[in-house]
Design an enzyme around this catalytic site. Structure first.
Site, mmCIF file in Angstrom:
data_model
loop_
_atom_site.group_PDB
_atom_site.id
_atom_site.type_symbol
_atom_site.label_atom_id
_atom_site.label_comp_id
_atom_site.label_asym_id
_atom_site.label_seq_id
_atom_site.Cartn_x
_atom_site.Cartn_y
_atom_site.Cartn_z
ATOM 1 N N SER A 66 54.203 45.967 -1.880
ATOM 2 C CA SER A 66 52.679 45.594 -0.864
ATOM 3 C C SER A 66 52.497 47.377 -0.498
ATOM 4 O O SER A 66 51.995 47.447 0.978
ATOM 5 C CB SER A 66 52.747 44.467 -0.768
ATOM 6 O OG SER A 66 54.000 44.508 -0.057
ATOM 7 N N SER A 102 43.296 46.104 -2.815
ATOM 8 C CA SER A 102 43.740 46.940 -1.610
ATOM 9 C C SER A 102 42.698 47.497 -1.552
ATOM 10 O O SER A 102 42.512 48.244 -2.069
ATOM 11 C CB SER A 102 44.645 47.189 -1.402
ATOM 12 O OG SER A 102 44.904 47.389 -0.493
ATOM 13 N N ASN A 103 41.702 47.837 0.039
ATOM 14 C CA ASN A 103 41.152 48.804 0.779
ATOM 15 C C ASN A 103 42.008 49.781 -0.121
ATOM 16 O O ASN A 103 41.118 51.017 0.368
ATOM 17 C CB ASN A 103 41.357 48.077 2.182
ATOM 18 C CG ASN A 103 42.976 48.338 2.755
ATOM 19 O OD1 ASN A 103 43.465 49.641 3.148
ATOM 20 N ND2 ASN A 103 44.034 47.449 2.855
ATOM 21 N N TYR A 128 50.419 53.372 -4.532
ATOM 22 C CA TYR A 128 50.062 51.990 -4.942
ATOM 23 C C TYR A 128 48.223 52.125 -4.589
ATOM 24 O O TYR A 128 48.741 51.327 -5.507
ATOM 25 C CB TYR A 128 50.558 51.852 -2.937
ATOM 26 C CG TYR A 128 50.114 50.228 -2.355
ATOM 27 C CD1 TYR A 128 50.466 48.971 -3.181
ATOM 28 C CD2 TYR A 128 49.064 50.547 -1.254
ATOM 29 C CE1 TYR A 128 49.307 48.229 -2.932
ATOM 30 C CE2 TYR A 128 48.137 49.219 -0.859
ATOM 31 C CZ TYR A 128 49.039 48.419 -1.793
ATOM 32 O OH TYR A 128 48.814 47.027 -1.320
ATOM 33 N N LYS A 132 46.621 50.016 -8.010
ATOM 34 C CA LYS A 132 44.976 48.609 -7.980
ATOM 35 C C LYS A 132 43.867 49.762 -8.443
ATOM 36 O O LYS A 132 43.354 48.837 -9.337
ATOM 37 C CB LYS A 132 45.032 48.936 -6.236
ATOM 38 C CG LYS A 132 46.332 48.168 -5.572
ATOM 39 C CD LYS A 132 46.774 46.601 -6.006
ATOM 40 C CE LYS A 132 47.771 45.969 -5.129
ATOM 41 N NZ LYS A 132 48.396 45.039 -5.394
ATOM 42 N N ARG A 166 42.815 48.530 14.211
ATOM 43 C CA ARG A 166 42.215 48.597 12.544
ATOM 44 C C ARG A 166 42.121 47.181 12.073
ATOM 45 O O ARG A 166 41.152 46.817 11.367
ATOM 46 C CB ARG A 166 43.227 49.309 11.570
ATOM 47 C CG ARG A 166 42.568 49.818 10.423
ATOM 48 C CD ARG A 166 43.687 50.453 9.693
ATOM 49 N NE ARG A 166 43.292 50.767 8.108
ATOM 50 C CZ ARG A 166 43.401 49.715 7.634
ATOM 51 N NH1 ARG A 166 43.948 48.908 7.454
ATOM 52 N NH2 ARG A 166 43.135 49.997 6.217
HETATM 53 P P1 NAI Z 1 54.607 41.259 -0.102
HETATM 54 O O1 NAI Z 1 55.120 42.308 -0.412
HETATM 55 O O2 NAI Z 1 54.658 40.140 1.265
HETATM 56 O O3 NAI Z 1 54.809 40.239 -1.094
HETATM 57 C C1 NAI Z 1 54.488 40.625 -2.620
HETATM 58 C C2 NAI Z 1 55.912 39.652 -3.378
HETATM 59 O O4 NAI Z 1 56.299 40.139 -4.768
HETATM 60 C C3 NAI Z 1 57.259 39.835 -3.373
HETATM 61 O O5 NAI Z 1 57.523 38.642 -3.144
HETATM 62 C C4 NAI Z 1 57.967 40.789 -4.098
HETATM 63 O O6 NAI Z 1 59.403 40.308 -4.314
HETATM 64 C C5 NAI Z 1 57.600 40.424 -5.375
HETATM 65 N N1 NAI Z 1 57.619 41.435 -5.789
HETATM 66 C C6 NAI Z 1 57.817 42.979 -6.133
HETATM 67 N N2 NAI Z 1 58.085 43.388 -6.991
HETATM 68 C C7 NAI Z 1 58.010 42.160 -8.312
HETATM 69 C C8 NAI Z 1 58.177 42.458 -10.007
HETATM 70 N N3 NAI Z 1 58.641 43.350 -9.980
HETATM 71 N N4 NAI Z 1 58.124 41.541 -10.406
HETATM 72 C C9 NAI Z 1 57.770 40.470 -9.868
HETATM 73 N N5 NAI Z 1 58.052 40.147 -8.280
HETATM 74 C C10 NAI Z 1 58.145 41.490 -8.163
HETATM 75 O O7 NAI Z 1 53.330 41.741 -0.565
HETATM 76 P P2 NAI Z 1 51.671 40.321 0.949
HETATM 77 O O8 NAI Z 1 51.603 40.960 1.546
HETATM 78 O O9 NAI Z 1 52.237 39.532 0.343
HETATM 79 O O10 NAI Z 1 50.884 40.712 -0.504
HETATM 80 C C11 NAI Z 1 50.935 40.275 -1.631
HETATM 81 C C12 NAI Z 1 49.783 41.145 -2.698
HETATM 82 O O11 NAI Z 1 48.626 41.223 -1.746
HETATM 83 C C13 NAI Z 1 50.431 42.533 -3.211
HETATM 84 O O12 NAI Z 1 50.066 42.455 -4.484
HETATM 85 C C14 NAI Z 1 49.720 43.367 -1.969
HETATM 86 O O13 NAI Z 1 49.738 44.762 -2.800
HETATM 87 C C15 NAI Z 1 48.699 43.240 -2.377
HETATM 88 N N6 NAI Z 1 47.637 42.865 -0.823
HETATM 89 C C16 NAI Z 1 48.154 42.716 0.419
HETATM 90 C C17 NAI Z 1 47.258 42.247 1.834
HETATM 91 C C18 NAI Z 1 47.966 42.564 2.524
HETATM 92 O O14 NAI Z 1 47.234 42.506 3.643
HETATM 93 N N7 NAI Z 1 48.881 41.339 3.171
HETATM 94 C C19 NAI Z 1 46.334 43.609 1.550
HETATM 95 C C20 NAI Z 1 46.571 44.334 0.397
HETATM 96 C C21 NAI Z 1 46.674 43.523 -0.953
#
Ligand code: NAI
Length: 249
Positions: A66, A102-103, A128, A132, A166
């Site tokens: 992420s 994502s943004n 990253y 997306k 932001r």
């Molecule tokens: P995070 O990093 O806290 O959670 C992502 C989860 O995916 C982690 O628990 C990780 O263990 C799991 N993961 C990583 N590689 C993996 C794999 N190979 N197989 C299975 N699981 C895997 O991220 P967060 O903040 O919860 O974001 C969730 C989603 O939303 C992500 O896709 C992120 O890119 C997207 N996103 C989040 C934003 C935010 O503000 N939190 C903003 C924009 C997009």
């Protein structure tokens, strides 16, 4: 609906584990890291992903890296991993996916004072963000070719509270996130639809009309945190480009 939640151990996954069931959904949890009551799987593992999607009505795909990382790591978790998920959905007859975009897929979009629509062209700010863009393209392909419908949500910043000036513009509150994911799971005939994902922020940079058309009615506004967060530095990338400091990584 019976919904597979990938990335269930992560920040957004932990919030949605509590906030989606009240909208009427039963969750199957899955993550690379152990999550209580869930599956431990790697999105790169074809057989494990197929087992994870078997029997569900829909997937909320949050799993993956992420933040910015090496291209090799992004390629595995985000690009191959998202491909494995869509292939598994096709083979198992799962017809709806909500994709956490994502943004940063559009991070080099300049902030001009005009609201930015969800139809703004791809301008990734990192590998990253590029992953997306790939995910949105994959969703489009599988909608047109295989009838697997996706709403790609370009999430702004989804945390319990906004953490920086932001985020007064980009915040998506946890409860609004659950409202938007619920709308994305249940709106009819979405084909592949890209929506912007933020709350009803006073300082919004994003237009929400596509999300509202799915039935999303945001209730929160980051403005209530403005006094404690201060002002944006007008010369920083956080004030001039949608993806903010990611453009400097
Ligand atoms: P995070 O990093 O806290 O959670 C992502 C989860 O995916 C982690 O628990 C990780 O263990 C799991 N993961 C990583 N590689 C993996 C794999 N190979 N197989 C299975 N699981 C895997 O991220 P967060 O903040 O919860 O974001 C969730 C989603 O939303 C992500 O896709 C992120 O890119 C997207 N996103 C989040 C934003 C935010 O503000 N939190 C903003 C924009 C997009």
């Amino acid at each position: 609906m019976h919904v597979l939640l990938t990335g269930a151990a992560g920040g957004v996954g932990t919030l949605l584990r509590e906030l989606l069931p009240p909208h009427g959904h039963t969750l199957r949890l899955a993550d690379l890291r152990p999550v209580e009551g869930g599956l431990t799987f790697d999105l790169r593992d074809t057989d494990a992903v197929r087992e994870a999607v078997r029997g569900v009505d829909a997937v909320v795909h949050l799993g993956g890296i992420s933040l910015e990382d090496s291209f090799a790591n992004i390629l595995g978790a985000n690009i191959q991993g998202t491909y494995e998920l869509y292939e598994a959905a096709r083979l198992e007859g799962v017809k709806r996916i909500v994709f956490a975009s994502s943004n940063h897929a559009v991070g080099y979009t300049p902030l001009t004072g005009e609201l930015i629509g969800s139809d703004t062209p791809a301008r990734p700010d990192t590998y990253y963000g590029l992953s997306k863009v790939f995910g949105e393209g994959l969703a489009s392909l599988y909608a047109d070719k295989h009838g697997i419908e996706t709403v790609s949500i370009r999430i702004g910043s989804c945390f319990a509270k906004p953490r920086s000036p932001r985020m007064l513009s980009t915040w998506l509150s946890p409860t609004d996130c659950a409202r938007l994911v619920h709308a994305a799971l249940t709106a009819p005939d979405v084909g592949h639809t890209v929506v912007n994902g933020i709350s009803a922020n006073t300082r919004a940079w994003w237009d929400l009309s596509t999300a509202r058309a799915l039935g999303y009615h945001p209730q929160d506004d980051a403005e209530i945190y403005a006094a404690e967060l201060g002002e944006l530095d007008p010369d920083s990338p956080d004030a001039t480009l949608l993806g903010g400091f990611f453009t400097t990584l």
